[in-house]
Design a protein around this motif. Sequence first.
Motif, PDB file in Angstrom:
ATOM      1  N   TYR A 445      20.706  27.406  36.354  1.00 14.41           N
ATOM      2  CA  TYR A 445      19.654  28.001  35.525  1.00 14.41           C
ATOM      3  C   TYR A 445      18.316  27.938  36.243  1.00 14.41           C
ATOM      4  O   TYR A 445      17.563  28.916  36.288  1.00 14.41           O
ATOM      5  N   LYS A 449      19.423  31.728  37.154  1.00 14.32           N
ATOM      6  CA  LYS A 449      20.491  32.280  36.318  1.00 14.32           C
ATOM      7  C   LYS A 449      20.144  32.054  34.838  1.00 14.32           C
ATOM      8  O   LYS A 449      20.718  31.212  34.142  1.00 14.32           O
ATOM      9  N   LYS A 450      19.140  32.822  34.358  1.00 14.76           N
ATOM     10  CA  LYS A 450      18.565  32.584  33.029  1.00 14.76           C
ATOM     11  C   LYS A 450      19.539  32.896  31.887  1.00 14.76           C
ATOM     12  O   LYS A 450      19.353  32.434  30.761  1.00 14.76           O
ATOM     13  N   GLY A 451      20.578  33.677  32.154  1.00 16.60           N
ATOM     14  CA  GLY A 451      21.542  34.009  31.104  1.00 16.60           C
ATOM     15  C   GLY A 451      22.308  32.815  30.575  1.00 16.60           C
ATOM     16  O   GLY A 451      22.962  32.895  29.524  1.00 16.60           O
TER      17      GLY A 451
END
Length: 483
Positions: A445, A449-451
């Motif tokens: 994150y 990788k904000k998802g």
Amino acid sequence: MTINYDAYEIVIGLEVHAQLLTRTKLFCGDSAAFGGEPNTHVSPITLGLPGSLPRLNGKAVEFAIKMGLTCHCEIERNNYFARKNYFYPDLPKGYQTSQHTTPVCKGGWVRIRTTAGERDIRLNRIHLEEDAGKSIHDVIPDATAIDLNRAGVPLIEIVTEPDLRSGDEAYAYLTELRKTLRYLDICDGNMEEGSMRCDANISVRLKGETRLGTKVEVKNLNSIRNVRRAIEIESRRLIELVATGQTVQQQTRSFDAAEGTTFALRTKEEANDYRYFTDPDLPPFQVTDAFLESIKASIPPLPEQLVQKYTRELQLPEYDARVICDDRDSAAYFEQLITHTTNYKAAANWLLGPVRSGLNEKSMDWKDLPVRPESLARLIRLVEEGGLSFSIAAERIFPVLMSEPHRDALEIATALNLIQSSDTSEIAAWIEQALAGMPDKVSEYKKGKKGLIGLFVGEVKKLSKGKADPKLTNQLLLEKLEN
């Protein structure tokens, strides 16, 4: 020979018999209720015995006019009944009492919607008549049994002009017609029990032709779906006859749903075959201004009016409004529900989602829904105020209300320890636990990788057993991960 089916136009007119929801028959006090032991809802008047005299049921006249006004018909003020003479074993008098030259409702139209858009289907007439009895072929070996309970039950016959052009249009028309009958509460529209029956008059012609082809009537259609199927099958048969130069016979046919075929019953009778004449035992009846005004005042809000109200005043999407209004009882429930909540979209979402699913699971109708509108409104308010998540309310609380409708949503949620937590320290502890269990994902994150935020929210939800406030959880997670 290759047949170009698309070169032909199908022309359809429908005749719908709707059994009116009166307590008694059209011309006597015998019960008009469905069922009962065979031949128990009969009297000398139903049987047409010598010396018996009929008397008109005023409620049936009221119901017929109510349907006529709703369908934009002209109401005939001076009416009389005629005898339609023909022999069937289940017609005890040897004739049917019906309106002939003076139908109580003339003209009119019904608006339908299909994928091609909206259009109006013109009506020829709506008239009153009595039903025949019922022949039963599977009770006595090698014999036909007759049950006359249905003989004399009041019907309206709704006859269209030959305006329909496909099985889909017929399906849309019958769906709209049944909905209207149910909203007016004058017929239950149950085709399986025979309280709504449809005959389809079908002919075909080359596109561009104006003259009607020879028509065939298909009877014994016991569902709206079968009406559509029968039209599609019979019209194909007629096109094949015309395209190959064969003669189309005017006849009455029946539809075999299991085989997917139609078959001939008899050649079609003409009106003069019935030898109509004015019934000498029934005086003419007049529709007065006062009677007409009282009927107009009794007509409830109809589906299209409610759709306009829900889309314009309550700002609901048209889809939501139309699905709610598809059923009179669901619309009635929604009308009560919105007197207890102003969150109209949430109310619609509940009806179209968890409530409808709950009814389907229990094979229940809307009118049998045990959860009171005020109870559902309190559950909606709990979600709105953040006391419960929608999923917890729908999956854990609503099923309890369905089986124990006397209980309160807040009381159930408290007893099950489901009230959502807004305690930041408690939620922070769940977040710490969730993130500690997946360090690799935390690292991913932070590398962009904000998802993965959804994964962390889901883990907190799991650890808290759904009690963590989702909005606050999301906020605290972002603060934790971004620092």
